[in-house]
Design an enzyme around this catalytic site. Sequence first.
Site, PDB file in Angstrom:
ATOM      1  N   GLU A 271       0.795  -1.227   0.000  1.00 55.63           N
ATOM      2  CA  GLU A 271       0.000   0.000   0.000  1.00 55.63           C
ATOM      3  C   GLU A 271       0.830   1.282   0.000  1.00 55.63           C
ATOM      4  O   GLU A 271       0.513   2.227   0.726  1.00 55.63           O
ATOM      5  CB  GLU A 271      -0.926  -0.021   1.219  1.00 55.63           C
ATOM      6  N   HIS A 295      -8.203  -4.121  -1.036  1.00 54.10           N
ATOM      7  CA  HIS A 295      -7.429  -4.176   0.208  1.00 54.10           C
ATOM      8  C   HIS A 295      -6.413  -3.028   0.252  1.00 54.10           C
ATOM      9  O   HIS A 295      -6.331  -2.299   1.255  1.00 54.10           O
ATOM     10  CB  HIS A 295      -6.713  -5.533   0.297  1.00 54.10           C
ATOM     11  N   GLU A 296      -5.673  -2.846  -0.841  1.00 55.80           N
ATOM     12  CA  GLU A 296      -4.648  -1.786  -0.854  1.00 55.80           C
ATOM     13  C   GLU A 296      -5.280  -0.398  -0.790  1.00 55.80           C
ATOM     14  O   GLU A 296      -4.755   0.501  -0.132  1.00 55.80           O
ATOM     15  CB  GLU A 296      -3.736  -1.916  -2.077  1.00 55.80           C
ATOM     16  N   HIS A 299      -6.120   0.465   2.747  1.00 54.24           N
ATOM     17  CA  HIS A 299      -4.958   0.872   3.541  1.00 54.24           C
ATOM     18  C   HIS A 299      -4.735   2.387   3.519  1.00 54.24           C
ATOM     19  O   HIS A 299      -4.041   2.912   4.394  1.00 54.24           O
ATOM     20  CB  HIS A 299      -3.691   0.192   3.017  1.00 54.24           C
ATOM     21  N   GLU A 318      -3.899  -4.384   9.598  1.00 53.03           N
ATOM     22  CA  GLU A 318      -4.418  -5.401   8.674  1.00 53.03           C
ATOM     23  C   GLU A 318      -5.848  -5.852   8.971  1.00 53.03           C
ATOM     24  O   GLU A 318      -6.631  -6.060   8.058  1.00 53.03           O
ATOM     25  CB  GLU A 318      -3.471  -6.592   8.606  1.00 53.03           C
ATOM     26  N   ASP A 375       9.746 -10.203   9.756  1.00 57.60           N
ATOM     27  CA  ASP A 375       9.499 -11.025   8.554  1.00 57.60           C
ATOM     28  C   ASP A 375       9.090 -12.453   8.926  1.00 57.60           C
ATOM     29  O   ASP A 375       8.283 -13.072   8.241  1.00 57.60           O
ATOM     30  CB  ASP A 375      10.745 -11.078   7.658  1.00 57.60           C
ATOM     31  N   TYR A 383      -4.274 -10.384   9.863  1.00 59.16           N
ATOM     32  CA  TYR A 383      -5.350 -10.067   8.921  1.00 59.16           C
ATOM     33  C   TYR A 383      -6.663 -10.701   9.365  1.00 59.16           C
ATOM     34  O   TYR A 383      -7.676 -10.026   9.545  1.00 59.16           O
ATOM     35  CB  TYR A 383      -5.014 -10.609   7.524  1.00 59.16           C
TER      36      TYR A 383
END
Length: 618
Positions: A271, A295-296, A299, A318, A375, A383
């Site tokens: 995003e 979704h993006e 954001h 998320e 990460d 989410y």
Amino acid sequence: WPDINMADPCSFSCVSSCVTKHLNLALALDFERRVIRGKVALTVEALRDRFSTLDSRDLQIVSVSANGQAARFTMGPKHSFKGTPLDITLPFDLSRGQHVIVEVTYETSPSATALQWLTPAQTAGKTQPYLFSQCQAHHCRSMIPCQDTPSVKHTYYAQVSVPKDLVAVMSAMRDGQEVDPQDSSRIVYRFRQPVPMPSYLIAIVAGALESREIGPRSRVWSEKEFVDKAAFEFSETETMLKTAEDLAGPYVWGQYDILVLPPSFPYGGMENPCLTFATPTLLAGDKSLSNVIAHEISHSWTGNLVTNKTWEHFWLNEGHTVYLERMIGRSLESEQFRQFKAMGGWKDLQDSVNTFGANNPLTNLVPSLQDVDPDDAFSSVPYEKGFALLYHLEELLGGPEVFMGFVKSYIQMFAYGSATTDEWKNYLFTYFKDKVDVLNKVDWNVKTTKLQKLQKPPNLTVVNPRVYACIALSQRWIKAKDGDLSSFKESDVKTLSSHQIIEFLSLLLQEEPLPLTHVKKMQQLYDLNASMNAEIRFRWLRLCVRARWEEAVPMAMKMATEQGRMKFTRPLFKEVFNFEKYRDEAVRMFVAHRAAMHPVTSGLVAKDLKLDANTASL
């Protein structure tokens, strides 16, 4: 949840002593050496009478100055994933409330984790090199020395020098270009980002890019080979933006462009403000994968305008974004469509919990990230567990319209800032002050893995015919004996949408592997090998490898290596690795393709395949 609201465990910066207000960047991209030569001027406000540390990772620092005077600096010890603290001593006293401009001249490393440098052969056009960045969560420090924490927000201005055959774009408004005054074979592109944002949203791309207008405030960017396909795929962008504005309030970022990256991009989308990054695996030709863009777009409010204060509160970014994305789906399609998507998300959550193990602290809604690489913590938990909590609250508090009212108010309350889970929860109790008795019944111990009340899928209020068709067909295949296979017909899937075929395959993947006879029959009738939809193909190939269909192994490996979206690449490698006979083949393919992979992807696949992250061979 634990009191992890103060310091950011993923950063060396002390944000209680000073905060960055603005960055001014001058970057020169060197494709020969695969480095960026940079100069960054940070406008910093002192909150105490001293300056503190910046984050850096694998940077070569040339010099540091403060308000034009040389400043002393030292590099602390290197940490495995946090990088190296850059400690700066100012040549003058700083008093609280003062602004100082700290300028750092530096060069990135060819192995910078934020950057992937592609050879011309790795691009669609095959003639020009390509560079893209991916800074979330903690990689911006390998591209720019900065306060690399989502608790700090700043504006930025940038000048980027690239060879004249390339085009540069950033997560900002374009502000013109000119021939590089230092080198006439290069062009300088300028960018400005007037809305304060966290460091992880700084993004840069340079390549043989073209663009097409797809709406009054939107263009799509990609190599020319993909640009028309992308313009078709994302033609509903403006409709989605307007729908999101109706739900969440005005879009504050000016431009909303989409950039389609080369196949090695590790995520579905990113995003970056003004310029969403998207994987080319979305170009299915039928717009069925537009939920990634929904979704993006979402954001732009939850994540970019209101940001998690540390990565431990990633679910605030998320979970709310998935909630908003599905509300857009509800407005554009139906409540039934939203429920259908919620069901699919619940399955993804179960998969993640099974992968981590039910008692793994990374399945907590708010995990502690003390000494954890963000990460490694990335999964669908923030989410889908986040969405499940919000959906549960929506049911308790009066339905989608009522709860969306809260989400919009929460966005207004914390806009241009960062929030923790406690701040979110306190605001929830303030907003619903007449329903505190209902809220007190919620199991707020979100640290527990179980989230007791959420041990069921979101309450499907209607027997959803979309879901029912998928369940019925998957159950027929699960129960079928070899003698029953003749009862299946080509027409079984003709009336199903792409979304439903994805759901049908997901249901099968939750069961014991199908017999080989079944998947061969399924291929004969449904010809799923021919599907170009990446979501379908990914699930189908996993199903085939699990059924030990040897012919599927090369197809699975091909999909795992010809694109690099981690959602697909990691599970495909794992499936082949778990097929005993082909375990060595999985490792061999990884070693052969590792150099072309994104650094984050190759590091995580190496862990999945139980390889030492540093060995280039067995």
